[in-house]
Scaffold this active site. Structure first.
Site, PDB file in Angstrom:
ATOM      1  CE  LYS A  71      -7.893  -8.841  -6.199  1.00  0.00           C
ATOM      2  NZ  LYS A  71      -9.224  -9.453  -6.363  1.00  0.00           N
ATOM      3  CG  ASP A 108     -10.718 -12.741  -7.738  1.00  0.00           C
ATOM      4  OD1 ASP A 108     -10.586 -13.355  -6.667  1.00  0.00           O
ATOM      5  OD2 ASP A 108     -10.206 -11.619  -7.943  1.00  0.00           O
TER       6      ASP A 108
END
Ligand code: ATR
Length: 280
Positions: A71, A108
Site C-alpha cells: 500500500k 479504506d
C-alpha cells in the site's frame, strides 16, 4: 474516457493474495451489472511492485486494488494521488488512465465511513469523541475518515503508545494519544468506538475493553470480520449498543474502484454479503 478501448480488466495485488475476498466482490458486481469484466488476483513479491504495475499498464489494465505489503509502494509509484491517499500515506486503489498515467486513491476511509453510516444510521459525528483502538495502517484510514466526517476528537489508544503519539503528530491536535491501560476509561462520552487491532480475530485473544463507561447510543465497530461477530461486538450488543461488523468496510471500499474502472455505481447489498461470506 468514452474512447477508452482497453479491455475491462482490473486486479488485486498483494503478497500473499490467495485469501483476498476482492475477486468474489467483483464477480458479484459483474453478474449484477452484466458488465463482462475481468478481475484478476495477482501475487506480487515484495520488490516487484513497480515492474508489475508497468506490465499492467502495457497490458491495458484499467487499475488495481492493492493490499499488504504494497500500500505504501503503490502510493509512491503513482503519478498523482487523492487527498485521502496523501493524508493516510497509503493507497489501496490505483486508477490507470488510457495514457498510462496512474492515480492513487485510498478508499479504506470511504469504506469505513460508508459502512458505519449504513450500519448505524443514527450515528452523528457530533455524538461525541471517537475512541480508536490500534495505531497501524488501518487506524490511519479510520482516523482520516472520522476527522473528515467532522468528529471533534479522536482518542487513540495503542499498546505501543509511541505509535499513537506519532499518529497524533501526523493528524494534529484533534487526535489525542491514550495509554493502552486507560482505554476503557477513555470510552466515557464516546460516540463511536472502533477496534482496528487484530485482537478478536480468529486465533487471536479478544480485545479486552470495558464498555460500562460508554454512553447509551454509542456505536461499536470492528474492522475484524473473521469472525463476523467478534467478542467485542457481542459484548456491545449485550450492553444494548449498536454494533457494526467489519465486513461492511471491506465491501464498501471496493465500490470506488468498480466505478472508476467499469463506469457503474454499485451497492453493498445483503446478497453481496452472502456471496462473500459463502465464498469464505
Ligand atoms: P494494520 O495495518 O492492519 O492496522 P498493523 O499495522 O500490524 O496492522 O497494526 C496492528 C495493530 O494491532 C497495532 O496497533 C498493534 O499494536 P502495537 O502498535 O502495539 O503493535 C495492535 N495489536 C496487535 N496485537 C496486539 C495485542 N496483543 N495487544 C494490543 N494491541 C495489539
Amino acid at each position: 474516457m468514452s474512447e477508452d478501448s482497453r479491455p475491462l480488466i482490473a486486479a488485486v495485488l498483494g503478497w500473499p493474495i490467495e485469501h483476498s475476498k476482492s475477486p468474489l466482490i467483483f464477480a458479484h458486481w459483474f453478474a449484477e451489472t452484466g458488465i463482462a469484466g475481468s478481475y484478476k488476483r495477482i501475487a506480487v513479491e515484495p520488490g516487484a511492485f513497480a515492474a508489475t504495475l508497468d506490465q499492467m499498464i502495457q497490458a491495458g489494465f484499467r487499475g488495481a486494488n492493492v493490499t499488504l505489503p504494497h500500500k505504501l509502494t503503490a502510493l509512491a509509484a503513482a503519478d498523482r494521488a487523492s487527498p485521502a491517499a496523501q493524508s493516510i500515506g497509503a493507497a489501496n486503489t490505483l486508477v490507470i488512465d488510457p495514457s498510462g498515467e496512474v492515480f492513487a486513491d485510498n478508499t479504506d476511509a470511504f469504506g469505513f465511513i460508508e459502512s458505519l453510516r449504513a450500519g448505524a444510521p443514527d450515528w452523528r459525528p457530533q455524538a461525541g469523541p471517537a475512541l480508536v483502538l490500534g495505531a497501524g495502517g488501518a487506524a490511519r484510514a479510520v482516523i482520516h475518515a472520522l476527522l473528515d466526517a467532522g468528529v471533534d476528537q479522536v482518542r487513540l489508544a495503542n499498546r505501543t503508545l509511541a505509535k499513537a503519539e506519532d499518529l497524533a503528530a501526523h493528524f494534529g491536535a484533534r487526535v489525542v494519544p491514550v495509554a493502552w491501560n486507560e482505554r476503557s476509561s477513555a470510552s466515557a462520552g464516546a460516540g463511536v468506538i472502533v477496534n482496528t487491532t487484530s485482537l478478536g480475530m480468529t486465533g487471536q485473544p479478544p480485545l479486552e475493553l470495558t464498555l460500562d463507561n460508554a454512553p447509551g447510543g454509542a456505536v461499536v465497530t470492528d474492522i475484524v470480520y473473521v469472525p463476523l461477530e467478534t467478542p467485542l461486538l457481542a459484548a456491545a450488543r449485550s450492553h444494548g449498543f449498536v454494533a457494526v461488523d467489519g465486513l461492511g468496510m471491506l465491501l464498501h471500499q471496493a465500490r470506488p474502484g468498480f466505478r472508476a474502472w467499469f463506469g457503474r455505481d454499485v451497492a453493498v447489498t445483503p446478497a453481496l454479503r452472502h456471496a462473500v461470506l459463502a465464498g469464505a
